[in-house]
Design an enzyme around this catalytic site. Structure first.
Site, PDB file in Angstrom:
ATOM      1  N   LYS A  63      -4.887  28.056 -27.636  1.00 48.09           N
ATOM      2  CA  LYS A  63      -4.784  27.194 -28.806  1.00 48.09           C
ATOM      3  C   LYS A  63      -3.490  26.260 -28.977  1.00 48.09           C
ATOM      4  O   LYS A  63      -3.787  25.298 -29.190  1.00 48.09           O
ATOM      5  CB  LYS A  63      -5.822  28.056 -29.387  1.00 48.09           C
ATOM      6  N   LYS A  70     -15.068  28.273 -20.889  1.00 46.69           N
ATOM      7  CA  LYS A  70     -16.539  28.835 -22.315  1.00 46.69           C
ATOM      8  C   LYS A  70     -17.090  27.638 -22.380  1.00 46.69           C
ATOM      9  O   LYS A  70     -16.620  26.284 -22.476  1.00 46.69           O
ATOM     10  CB  LYS A  70     -15.930  29.484 -22.855  1.00 46.69           C
ATOM     11  N   LYS A 119     -17.439  24.929 -29.099  1.00 46.41           N
ATOM     12  CA  LYS A 119     -17.988  23.832 -29.540  1.00 46.41           C
ATOM     13  C   LYS A 119     -16.700  22.520 -29.756  1.00 46.41           C
ATOM     14  O   LYS A 119     -17.182  21.971 -29.805  1.00 46.41           O
ATOM     15  CB  LYS A 119     -17.802  23.979 -30.678  1.00 46.41           C
TER      16      LYS A 119
END
Ligand code: TRP
Length: 336
Positions: free
Chosen positions: A116, A200, A203
Site C-alpha cells: 500500500k 484481487k 474497491k
C-alpha cells in the site's frame, strides 16, 4: 451477553466504497452463515479507513453504504452485533496499549503495508504503518476467538495472535487474550479482478470494469462480464489446464461458487465451450444473486435514520463487552 469460553466471531469491513462481488463471495456470505452457529460481531472499520485520507462527506456516506450492504447481504442485527468502529472508543484505547506490545520488527514484515505504501513509504501515514495493531485491538477488545478473513489478511491475523501471546506472557496473564483463529473459506478465498486475474478484486482499483459492485444493474453486469479479460482458448476439460490461465480460472471459480458447485463440476458442464457462451451463463447467475441485494441496498440507503439507529443499537451492545474487557486490561497493565 457473551458467556465465558464461548466462541465469538469478529470481523471488519472498511467503508471505502461500494461493496463488490469479491466482498460478497469472499466475506459476506461467510459472515451470514456464521451467524447460524456462533455469536458474531461485525464492524464497519472506519478508523482503518482514515489511514489514507478520506473526504469526510464521502466517508459518512460510505459508512452508511457499508451498513446497508451488511443488512442487504443478510446480516441480522437481532442475532449479531453490527456497529461502526469509531463509536466504541475502546478500539483506539486498546490499540495504543497494543502499539506498546507489538514490535517494530513485526510491523516491518507486514506485506500489505509495503504494497500500500509502495515507493512512497516516507510519506505514508503512521496510521497505515500501525494499522495491523489496530486490527489486533479490534479482535482482542472482544476476546474474539474466530476471525473470518480473506487470505490477504492472514498475516495480520498471525500478528494479532503474536500480540495476544506477548501480552499474556509479558503481564503474566495466562490465557487472558484467547489466540484468535482465522476462518478462511477454502472454496473461494479470493475473487480476482476482471481485468487482471493475478490481482484481487478491489474497491481501490481505478477501473470500474475490474469489479462487479453489488449495486450494479443487470446491464452493467452483462457489460462488465462481456468485457472481462479471458484468453482465446475454449474452456478446458481438466482443472490442471487452468494453471496458467488466471482470468479463466477466476470466472470459472465465480460460476462454481455461485452455483454451489466446484471447479470440476463446472468444467464438466462447460468444457469445450467458448468463453463468450460461458459468459452469458455467468452473467445470469451473477445477476440472480447480486441484483436483489443491490436493490435492497438502494432501498435501505434512502432511510439514513434507520441505518444510524441500527449502528447505535450495535454500539451499545459492543460497548458493554468492550468496556468490561478494557477495564481488565487497564488493571493488568497497572493503570490506576
Ligand atoms: N484489515 C481488514 C481488511 O482490510 C479489515 C479489518 C479491520 C478486520 N479490523 C479487522 C478484519 C478485524 C477482521 C478482524 O480487510
Amino acid at each position: 451477553m457473551v458467556k465465558k469460553n464461548q466462541k465469538l466471531v469478529f470481523s471488519g469491513v472498511q467503508p471505502t466504497g461500494n461493496l463488490h462481488l469479491g466482498n460478497y463471495l469472499g466475506a459476506m456470505k461467510n459472515f451470514v452463515d456464521l451467524q447460524k452457529t456462533m455469536s458474531c460481531i461485525y464492524c464497519v472499520v472506519d478508523l482503518h479507513a482514515i489511514t489514507t485520507f478520506k473526504n469526510p462527506t464521502e466517508l459518512r456516506g460510505n459508512i452508511l453504504d457499508t451498513t446497508a450492504g451488511f443488512l442487504a447481504c443478510g446480516l441480522d442485527f437481532n442475532k449479531s452485533i453490527i456497529f461502526n468502529q469509531s463509536s466504541v472508543s475502546g478500539h483506539s484505547e486498546l490499540s495504543w496499549i497494543l502499539n506498546c506490545v507489538s514490535r517494530v520488527g513485526w510491523m516491518n514484515r507486514m506485506t500489505q503495508f509495503k504494497e500500500k505504501a509502495g515507493k512512497n513509504k516516507e510519506n505514508a501515514s503512521v496510521g497505515l504503518y500501525v494499522y495491523p495493531n489496530l486490527m489486533a485491538a479490534d479482535i482482542l477488545l472482544y476476546k474474539a476467538t474466530h476471525v473470518p478473513v480473506g487470505d490477504d489478511q492472514k498475516q495480520h491475523l498471525e500478528l494479532a495472535r503474536d500480540i495476544a501471546q506477548k501480552f499474556n506472557n509479558d503481564f503474566k496473564s495466562v490465557n487472558f487474550f484467547p489466540l484468535p483463529e482465522p476462518l478462511i473459506q477454502k472454496k473461494l478465498s479470493r475473487v480476482m479482478s476482471l481485468r487482471d486475474g493475478t490481482k484481487k478484486m478491489s474497491k481501490s482499483d481505478d477501473s470500474n470494469y475490474s469489479r462487479i459492485d453489488l449495486k450494479d444493474t443487470k446491464d452493467e453486469i452483462r457489460k462488465k462480464i462481456k468485457k472481462a479479460k479471458t484468453d482465446s482458448s475454449p474452456i478446458p476439460e481438466k482443472v490442471s489446464d487452468l494453471s496458467n490461465r488466471p482470468e479463466a480460472l477466476n470466472l470459472l471459480n465465480i460460476y462454481s461458487f455461485l452455483t454451489n458447485s466446484n471447479l470440476e463440476g463446472t468444467l464438466n458442464l462447460m468444457q469445450g465451450k467458448d468463453f463468450s457462451k460461458f459468459k452469458e451463463a455467468l452473467s445470469d447467475v451473477i445477476i440472480s444473486s447480486i441484483c436483489p441485494i443491490g436493490e435492497e441496498i438502494n432501498k435501505l440507503k434512502k432511510d439514513k435514520s434507520y441505518l444510524i439507529k441500527i449502528l447505535k443499537e450495535g454500539t451499545l451492545k459492543a460497548s458493554e463487552i468492550a468496556s468490561k474487557n478494557l477495564k481488565e486490561v487497564k488493571e493488568i497493565v497497572g493503570f490506576v
